[in-house]
Design an enzyme around this catalytic site. Structure first.
Site, PDB file in Angstrom:
ATOM      1  N   ASP A  64       0.830  -1.207   0.000  1.00 11.42           N
ATOM      2  CA  ASP A  64       0.000   0.000   0.000  1.00 11.42           C
ATOM      3  C   ASP A  64       0.868   1.261   0.000  1.00 11.42           C
ATOM      4  O   ASP A  64       1.863   1.347   0.708  1.00 11.42           O
ATOM      5  CB  ASP A  64      -0.912  -0.002   1.230  1.00 11.42           C
ATOM      6  CG  ASP A  64      -2.071   0.965   1.106  1.00 11.42           C
ATOM      7  OD1 ASP A  64      -1.829   2.181   1.138  1.00 11.42           O
ATOM      8  OD2 ASP A  64      -3.219   0.515   0.980  1.00 11.42           O
ATOM      9  N   SER A 104      -7.163   4.779  -0.773  1.00 10.99           N
ATOM     10  CA  SER A 104      -7.010   3.323  -0.818  1.00 10.99           C
ATOM     11  C   SER A 104      -8.320   2.601  -1.078  1.00 10.99           C
ATOM     12  O   SER A 104      -8.341   1.548  -1.708  1.00 10.99           O
ATOM     13  CB  SER A 104      -6.388   2.816   0.495  1.00 10.99           C
ATOM     14  OG  SER A 104      -5.045   3.184   0.588  1.00 10.99           O
ATOM     15  N   THR A 173      -8.132  -1.349   2.084  1.00 12.98           N
ATOM     16  CA  THR A 173      -7.791  -2.313   1.030  1.00 12.98           C
ATOM     17  C   THR A 173      -8.406  -3.686   1.258  1.00 12.98           C
ATOM     18  O   THR A 173      -9.111  -4.198   0.375  1.00 12.98           O
ATOM     19  CB  THR A 173      -6.267  -2.406   0.871  1.00 12.98           C
ATOM     20  OG1 THR A 173      -5.754  -1.112   0.559  1.00 12.98           O
ATOM     21  CG2 THR A 173      -5.907  -3.374  -0.241  1.00 12.98           C
ATOM     22  N   GLU A 299      -1.897  -7.759   1.867  1.00  9.96           N
ATOM     23  CA  GLU A 299      -1.525  -6.340   1.851  1.00  9.96           C
ATOM     24  C   GLU A 299      -0.388  -6.063   2.835  1.00  9.96           C
ATOM     25  O   GLU A 299      -0.497  -6.367   4.022  1.00  9.96           O
ATOM     26  CB  GLU A 299      -2.706  -5.446   2.217  1.00  9.96           C
ATOM     27  CG  GLU A 299      -2.332  -3.964   2.092  1.00  9.96           C
ATOM     28  CD  GLU A 299      -3.348  -3.010   2.710  1.00  9.96           C
ATOM     29  OE1 GLU A 299      -3.485  -1.898   2.192  1.00  9.96           O
ATOM     30  OE2 GLU A 299      -3.990  -3.375   3.714  1.00  9.96           O
ATOM     31  N   HIS A 308       3.459   8.206   4.423  1.00 11.00           N
ATOM     32  CA  HIS A 308       2.718   9.348   4.960  1.00 11.00           C
ATOM     33  C   HIS A 308       3.572  10.118   5.968  1.00 11.00           C
ATOM     34  O   HIS A 308       3.575  11.347   6.000  1.00 11.00           O
ATOM     35  CB  HIS A 308       1.442   8.875   5.663  1.00 11.00           C
ATOM     36  CG  HIS A 308       0.259   8.716   4.759  1.00 11.00           C
ATOM     37  ND1 HIS A 308      -0.321   9.769   4.076  1.00 11.00           N
ATOM     38  CD2 HIS A 308      -0.483   7.613   4.447  1.00 11.00           C
ATOM     39  CE1 HIS A 308      -1.357   9.333   3.376  1.00 11.00           C
ATOM     40  NE2 HIS A 308      -1.477   8.028   3.571  1.00 11.00           N
ATOM     41  N   HIS A 347      -1.507   2.954  -4.914  1.00 11.26           N
ATOM     42  CA  HIS A 347      -1.177   4.343  -5.266  1.00 11.26           C
ATOM     43  C   HIS A 347       0.186   4.651  -4.667  1.00 11.26           C
ATOM     44  O   HIS A 347       0.735   3.860  -3.887  1.00 11.26           O
ATOM     45  CB  HIS A 347      -2.224   5.322  -4.719  1.00 11.26           C
ATOM     46  CG  HIS A 347      -2.475   5.163  -3.256  1.00 11.26           C
ATOM     47  ND1 HIS A 347      -1.580   5.582  -2.287  1.00 11.26           N
ATOM     48  CD2 HIS A 347      -3.499   4.584  -2.562  1.00 11.26           C
ATOM     49  CE1 HIS A 347      -2.045   5.290  -1.083  1.00 11.26           C
ATOM     50  NE2 HIS A 347      -3.208   4.677  -1.220  1.00 11.26           N
ATOM     51  N   HIS A 451      -1.095  11.375  -0.606  1.00 10.29           N
ATOM     52  CA  HIS A 451      -0.949  10.532  -1.788  1.00 10.29           C
ATOM     53  C   HIS A 451      -0.551  11.386  -2.982  1.00 10.29           C
ATOM     54  O   HIS A 451      -0.646  12.610  -2.951  1.00 10.29           O
ATOM     55  CB  HIS A 451      -2.271   9.823  -2.108  1.00 10.29           C
ATOM     56  CG  HIS A 451      -2.738   8.901  -1.035  1.00 10.29           C
ATOM     57  ND1 HIS A 451      -3.939   8.211  -1.121  1.00 10.29           N
ATOM     58  CD2 HIS A 451      -2.199   8.536   0.153  1.00 10.29           C
ATOM     59  CE1 HIS A 451      -4.102   7.474  -0.036  1.00 10.29           C
ATOM     60  NE2 HIS A 451      -3.058   7.660   0.749  1.00 10.29           N
TER      61      HIS A 451
END
Length: 588
Positions: A64, A104, A173, A299, A308, A347, A451
């Site tokens: 992710d 997400s 997700t 994931e 982030h 992403h 993002h």
């Protein structure tokens, strides 16, 4: 008037045709202004590689919030090639219905269900309130409609299914593969739908969403979903050792009340938690015992959170843990010969660059310049912030940065951290720490704490894998085709809008056999009533004459439209007709 079996079959056939037309209208292929895409045609136009062996199993792995820069940095950091280095096959576009930059949940909806949707939505159709200018306005019937996923389609094909995450399993997700809500933060509802989806293996965090508030959990509907799992024959485990002792059967393993620990923090702060590769290996061991094959989504949730936070070592170590999970999947695929492994981020996050404003003399940047600052980091920025606690004195900040990151912070560093955290942007302490230290003590650059809208890599191994540039919506159709089902037909089979088949309550004080009512007396536990049948929302249960029947899918309520959706099989149970005949008609 009672609906007869022949009438029911006719209605279902008509509905199926209508839904097949409606459902295909919201997929957007990259570069098209039209939203119309036929799943099978879209995948045929792509170049493919690998052997032509029949695909029996599909393993999807998602790092992710990841970019190519993270992979590059991880290779420098590890000093050796990565498993993923031999698997690069293309790129994937990521935009959502309403933004160039996806979140997400909308990204996962695209590759789980084959649709662009609104940011924040989880496998339901988009809102028409905001749509990119390059896309057609989705049809009214698609708004907030539940969208069948490749996990649900695989389940209908008789395959075993599994979900793994290092976040809460109710996070965006994993949620998009097994739940249908218009707000990704509605995790109590997501957990309920997941439990009643009858997924074979679920590993990750988030145990607090199984239990009621009165028992220390998050649930306000008073339902204990752990008990539901046990009543349904699941094995429930909460530690690495217990998970590793599983050898067969269906299992849920939730190893934290909320999210699991970052990989870099796990050995120190949560040694009882399994690694991502261990969860992947155990899931494959359990799922591969199904003779019909399996679908598994894995994931690596926290690469995103590291990016982030602009925390390069957290990002690299979680990505390397993810790469180990990829190796587990590929090793199985090599031995099996009938397993397709697909890997792609949802992403990019953070906009990491290897090179920053502080790296002005880039012509002399060495390997040591890149990795040396990271090698001294023993915890994530969140772990360092936890060690600092409430003592934000200059002395303590310097002490903890030296102890856990081997950084000799200056007075200016401390002043910048405190400015970002308390006086300026009001960043969380971990974000402030990693932003300042990245800028002042590394050559790693960042463009955002959010993002970004760029394409992401596509990695693959196994028979007949896709190559080139594809849109994220095409991945779902590709998986469905390779596993032998059609998502359009899955949609028409799992999600019949009740108002298309039954009449609303006429208010005479009782429900006739062809009338329905959504009973919201208990707002936390709405129940769809059709004649004398009761269908609790977000479950796969139909109760009639005191007998509970399990359906093939869940009952989904869309509050934004007031519509309720039920699986085809519910119609036969409501009207006392033979379920097998209904299923054959729907699939024809």
């Amino acid at each position: 008037m009672e609906i007869k079996e022949t009438d029911t079959l006719w209605i279902i056939s008509i509905i199926g045709l209508l839904l097949l037309g409606n459902v295909t209208s919201a997929v957007a292929a990259d570069g098209n202004s039209s939203n119309n895409t036929d799943f099978t045609d879209s995948v045929d136009c792509k170049s493919r590689a690998g052997s032509e062996a029949e695909i029996k199993n599909v393993i999807v792995l998602i790092p992710d919030g990841c970019s190519q820069s993270v992979e590059t940095l991880a290779r420098w950091y590890s000093g050796k090639p990565l498993e993923l280095d031999n698997m690069v096959t293309g790129t994937v576009s990521t935009y959502s219905t309403d933004s160039i930059i996806t979140d997400s949940s909308s990204a996962a909806t695209a590759f789980a269900a084959g649709y662009k949707t609104t940011n924040g939505f989880v496998s339901v159709g988009p809102s028409n309130s905001s749509v990119l200018s390059t896309l057609e306005i989705p049809p009214e019937e698609l708004q907030y409609r539940p969208l069948a996923t490749v996990l649900e389609g695989s389940k209908l094909e008789g395959k075993a299914t599994g979900l793994i995450a290092t976040s809460r399993v109710t996070h965006a997700t994993p949620a998009a593969f097994a739940a249908h809500v218009d707000n990704r933060d509605n995790e109590t509802e997501i957990m309920k739908q997941m439990v009643y989806e009858n997924i074979d293996v679920v590993f990750g965090g988030g145990s607090s969403y199984l239990t009621p508030v009165a028992e220390g959990g998050k649930r306000t509907d008073e339902e204990n979903l752990t008990k539901v799992l046990l009543d349904r024959g699941y094995q429930y485990v909460d530690s690495r050792d217990k998970m590793m002792n599983l050898s067969t059967g269906r299992a849920w393993g939730l190893f934290a009340s909320s999210h699991m620990m970052p990989d870099i923090d796990r050995s120190l702060l949560a040694p009882e938690q399994p690694s991502l590769s261990e969860m992947t290996g155990k899931s494959i061991e359990l799922l591969s015992q199904d003779k019909n094959g399996f679908f598994l989504m894995v994931e690596g949730s926290q690469v995103d959170w590291a990016d982030h936070a602009n925390d390069p070592n957290y990002a690299v170590t979680d990505f390397l843990a993810f790469d180990e999970a990829v190796k587990v999947a590929v090793d199985f695929a090599k031995k099996d010969g009938h397993t397709l492994v697909l890997v792609f981020p949802d992403h990019n996050t953070g906009g990491m660059t290897i090179g920053s404003n502080s790296d002005s003399n880039y012509t002399s940047t060495t390997v040591e310049d890149v990795i040396a600052p990271l090698k001294g980091m023993k915890l994530s920025s969140a772990g360092v912030a936890a060690k600092m606690g409430t003592d934000l004195s200059s002395e303590n900040i310097k002490k903890q940065l030296k102890t856990w990151w081997d950084i000799d912070a200056t007075d200016d560093d401390v002043a910048e951290i405190l400015e970002l955290h308390t006086n300026g942007e009001n960043l969380s302490l971990d974000y402030a720490i990693s932003e300042v230290i990245s800028r002042n003590h590394t050559v790693i650059g960042w463009t955002t704490h959010g993002h970004s809208g760029d394409d992401v890599p596509l990695w693959a191994y196994g028979p007949d894998y896709p190559t080139g540039h594809i849109d994220n919506t095409e991945i779902a159709g590709y998986i469905a085709k390779e596993l032998g089902f059609d998502l359009n037909k899955t949609n028409s089979h799992l999600f019949i809008e009740v108002g298309e088949v039954f009449s609303t309550d006429n208010g005479d004080g009782q429900l006739d056999k062809n009338e329905y009512l959504l009973n919201v007396t208990d707002s936390s536990n709405p129940v769809l009533e059709i004649g004398d049948a009761e269908l609790p929302v977000s479950t796969n249960i139909l109760i009639k004459n005191g007998v509970a029947h399990e359906l093939e899918g869940i009952v989904v309520y869309a509050p934004a439209t007031g519509k309720v959706y039920i699986p085809v099989g519910a119609l036969s149970l409501v009207n006392g007709t033979k379920i097998n005949g209904i299923q054959r008609a729907a699939a024809a």
